[in-house]
Enzyme design. Structure first.
Site, PDB file in Angstrom:
ATOM      1  N   ASP A 276      44.414 -20.066  -3.304  1.00 27.75           N
ATOM      2  CA  ASP A 276      43.891 -18.729  -3.011  1.00 27.75           C
ATOM      3  C   ASP A 276      44.214 -17.780  -4.167  1.00 27.75           C
ATOM      4  O   ASP A 276      45.158 -18.018  -4.933  1.00 27.75           O
ATOM      5  CB  ASP A 276      44.540 -18.166  -1.732  1.00 27.75           C
ATOM      6  CG  ASP A 276      44.204 -19.004  -0.515  1.00 27.75           C
ATOM      7  OD1 ASP A 276      43.194 -19.730  -0.545  1.00 27.75           O
ATOM      8  OD2 ASP A 276      44.973 -18.924   0.468  1.00 27.75           O
TER       9      ASP A 276
HETATM   10  N1  URA Z   1      47.163 -23.001   1.760  1.00 31.44           N
HETATM   11  C1  URA Z   1      46.818 -21.697   1.737  1.00 31.44           C
HETATM   12  O1  URA Z   1      46.812 -21.024   2.758  1.00 31.44           O
HETATM   13  N2  URA Z   1      46.486 -21.167   0.546  1.00 31.44           N
HETATM   14  C2  URA Z   1      46.498 -21.857  -0.612  1.00 31.44           C
HETATM   15  O2  URA Z   1      46.201 -21.293  -1.672  1.00 31.44           O
HETATM   16  C3  URA Z   1      46.861 -23.207  -0.561  1.00 31.44           C
HETATM   17  C4  URA Z   1      47.189 -23.770   0.645  1.00 31.44           C
END
Ligand code: URA
Length: 242
Positions: free
Chosen positions: A103
């Site tokens: 993310d």
């Molecule tokens: N899980 C999440 O919630 N975000 C990420 O970036 C990776 C795994």
């Protein structure tokens, strides 16, 4: 592979510039001058030189990045800064791409490569590659949460997660944890904690398969994988542990 592609991939210039180098007769393959841009080269065996200097050609590149907050894991975007923007221009010539996504606000280990076969292996849902995340979670993370994650929790879209391993480092109003999952659903870690009524306020990936985050890399920094790391990845792929 065509010599013009090999030379431009190696950073010798654009296809047009490379064509000129060839025309000028300064490119040799195994000590023979080569002028035809279509000449086929075996990058493993043939020695390519420009004006007597060996072209250090690597077909694949592998970069280990500590992805910072605020940057998206894409190759290009109209509005947002991408992880590719963090690479030096010379490291972009061979068109590496991020293996999977983190993310925008997630930090940590991100592999960038142009080795499509390896990326496919690491990302294949069938291979169950373990990924470990460090997270700061608002609220008290409990052994019950660990038990729930081990059994699988139901996410907001009804999906039941595969067994995951939760290690509680510190529990309190704010808890520090490590969570290892073997799948990669969208926002998975955040949604798993949401499923047990808690909120992830900081997330960082610390390992993926045999690779671990290099703590010497500050957020936004990256380095090439060492020969040893590449070898470990290749073995991991070959032995089909994935
Ligand atoms: N899980 C999440 O919630 N975000 C990420 O970036 C990776 C795994």
């Amino acid at each position: 592979m065509r010599i013009d592609k090999l030379l431009s991939n190696a950073g010798a210039g654009s296809r047009k510039e490379v064509k000129k180098l060839l025309k000028n007769g300064i490119v040799t393959v195994n000590d023979q001058v080569v002028k035809d841009p279509k000449t086929q080269i075996d990058p493993e065996k043939d020695v390519v030189m420009i004006s007597g200097e060996v072209v250090d050609y690597k077909e694949y590149v592998y970069f280990l990045m500590n992805k910072p907050d605020g940057v998206i894991s894409a190759t290009e975007d109209f509005f947002e800064k991408t992880v590719l923007d963090l690479l030096d221009e010379s490291d972009r010539v061979r068109s590496p791409f991020p293996v999977g996504r983190l993310d925008k606000d997630t930090e940590g280990l991100l592999l960038l490569t142009n080795d499509g076969g390896l990326a496919h292996h690491l990302l294949s849902p069938k291979k169950h590659v373990p990924k470990t995340y460090f997270a700061v979670v608002k609220g008290e993370v409990t052994e019950q949460d660990a038990e729930d994650f081990r059994k699988g929790v139901v996410l907001d879209d009804g999906y039941k997660t595969k067994p995951a391993s939760l290690n509680i480092i510190k529990s309190g109003m704010m808890s520090d944890i490590e969570l290892t999952i073997t799948e990669g659903k969208f926002h998975q870690v955040k949604r798993m904690f949401a499923a047990v009524g808690k909120k992830v306020v900081y997330l960082k990936r610390i390992s993926m398969g045999p690779l671990t985050l290099d703590e010497n890399l500050k957020p936004g920094e990256y380095r090439e994988l060492t020969e040893e790391e590449i070898e470990t990845l290749r073995q991991y792929e070959a032995e089909d542990f994935l």
